[in-house]
Design a protein around this motif. Structure first.
Motif, short mmCIF file in Angstrom:
data_model
loop_
_atom_site.label_atom_id
_atom_site.label_comp_id
_atom_site.label_asym_id
_atom_site.label_seq_id
_atom_site.Cartn_x
_atom_site.Cartn_y
_atom_site.Cartn_z
N GLU A 122 0.80 -1.22 0.00
CA GLU A 122 0.00 0.00 0.00
C GLU A 122 0.84 1.27 0.00
O GLU A 122 0.30 2.38 0.04
N ASP A 127 2.53 0.96 -5.33
CA ASP A 127 1.53 1.37 -6.33
C ASP A 127 2.21 1.77 -7.64
O ASP A 127 1.70 1.47 -8.72
N THR A 323 -8.84 17.23 -4.11
CA THR A 323 -9.70 16.14 -3.65
C THR A 323 -10.75 16.71 -2.69
O THR A 323 -10.56 17.78 -2.11
N LEU A 329 -6.84 11.59 3.16
CA LEU A 329 -5.79 10.82 2.47
C LEU A 329 -4.74 10.30 3.45
O LEU A 329 -3.72 9.74 3.02
N ALA A 338 -5.28 5.22 -0.14
CA ALA A 338 -5.79 6.14 -1.16
C ALA A 338 -4.81 7.27 -1.43
O ALA A 338 -4.59 7.66 -2.59
N ALA A 341 -1.89 5.90 -3.38
CA ALA A 341 -2.28 5.61 -4.76
C ALA A 341 -2.28 6.89 -5.59
O ALA A 341 -1.84 6.89 -6.76
#
Length: 356
Positions: A122, A127, A323, A329, A338, A341
């Motif tokens: 993660e 990623d 965002t 985040l 997230a 990513a």
């Protein structure tokens, strides 16, 4: 010659001073007992909280890190814990290596690159590996300053011959270049030397025993549960528990870090691998506008230095700000799955076909 009448005011002042001091001591003692009684457990245990915290940190770090004469410390090869795997080269796992013979991408940075608070797959290097289909080497190390990050890149690049090097930082990494010791671990640092830099505190000495690092106040007030309670409520444990030694005045780290980008430009030339300097952000940026403004100033200054030295740069601020809730985040302090990513997508876009 002093008369009895002249001596009387002095003795009365001394008596009152002693009474005040005794009253203060008794009052503080009652507060201490009262606060301890509220938790009950600490009424019968009287440890030094600062010393205990530093011992716990030392035990944790000694388990997952090894001493390094040039870097201070680095991840322990072969270390494994739930969610964390360090391979034989001291790199964090990014999952199964993809097929193909393209040179790997080397990622270096601090705990945001390492991927604290998330599992192996993660982190943003993991990623990035999935997105690009190329092996990504996670050389991030928690707690590193920008000076250590650059030295780490210089150490890993000749060993792994990457096709591209991603160097990530947060603004606090700039401040860390002003330190000789961070989080109880000695580190290398640089002095300004003519038009360049001089490496200092190398070889780096091993970690000092926790017992030898306490100040007078930490040796005394460290036993107070009431004081510990107060420091926690004021969110001041970072400096109270932290064992940091400053060698440069605040602000000099900006000049040092700027010159370190010239070393990255030299690494790009010697390795043949394009270097991308990436700015990440800690969560307080999204909580405190004044703090955010200073972090942005530091970040933009370093990125500008990198561009002047011919390096490619990426500032992730605008993408995060776009965002719905940037604070979502993060886990506690570091990015969640997230957030990582998003970082990986931005880095992949900035790399493009570099290093193929």
């Amino acid at each position: 010659m002093n008369t009895p009448d002249a001596q009387r005011p002095r003795s009365e002042l001394l008596r009152r001073t002693v009474l005040v001091l005794v009253s203060v001591v008794i009052g503080l003692g009652l507060i201490e007992i009262g606060v301890r009684a509220s938790s009950w457990t600490w009424l019968f245990a009287w440890p030094n909280y600062v010393l205990d915290a530093r011992k716990v940190l030392a035990e944790r770090d000694d388990g997952r890190s090894v001493h390094d004469d040039r870097l201070g410390y680095r991840p322990r090869p072969g270390y494994a814990a739930p969610g964390i795997t360090i391979d034989g080269d001291g790199l964090r796992s990014t999952g199964a290596a993809p097929a193909g013979d393209k040179p790997p991408i080397l990622a270096v940075g601090d705990s945001f690159t390492f991927g604290e608070e998330v599992g192996n797959t993660e982190s943003w290097p993991a990623d990035l590996q999935r997105i690009t289909g190329r092996r990504v080497l996670n050389g991030g190390v928690s707690g590193y300053g920008f000076d250590q990050i650059v030295l780490r890149a210089e150490a890993l690049a000749p060993l792994h011959r990457p096709g591209a090097i991603v160097v990530a930082f947060i603004a606090d990494d700039i401040r860390r270049t002003e330190m000789r010791r961070m989080w109880s671990a000695d580190k290398p640092y640089f002095d300004l030397e003519g038009d360049g830099l001089g490496l200092r505190n190398a070889p780096v000495p091993p970690r000092a025993p926790a017992e030898t690092t306490l100040t007078f106040w930490q040796r005394t007030l460290g036993y107070s549960y009431a004081f510990d309670f107060l420091m926690r409520r004021l969110d001041l444990l970072h400096d109270w528990f932290g064992d940091h030694i400053r060698v440069h005045p605040a602000g000099l780290g900006e000049r040092i870090s700027c010159k370190l980008t010239a070393r990255l430009a030299g690494l790009e030339k010697s390795s043949g691998a394009p270097v991308l300097l990436v700015a990440a952000y800690d969560p307080v940026v999204w909580d405190d506008p004044r703090f955010a403004a200073e972090q942005r100033r530091l970040t933009e200054g370093l990125l500008d230095c990198a561009r002047r030295n011919g390096l490619a740069t990426l500032d992730t601020y605008d993408a995060q700000a776009a965002t719905p809730r940037p604070r979502d985040l993060y886990v506690l302090w570091h990015m969640n799955a997230a957030g990582n990513a998003l970082m990986a997508r931005l880095i992949a876009g900035a790399l493009g076909d570099k290093g193929n």
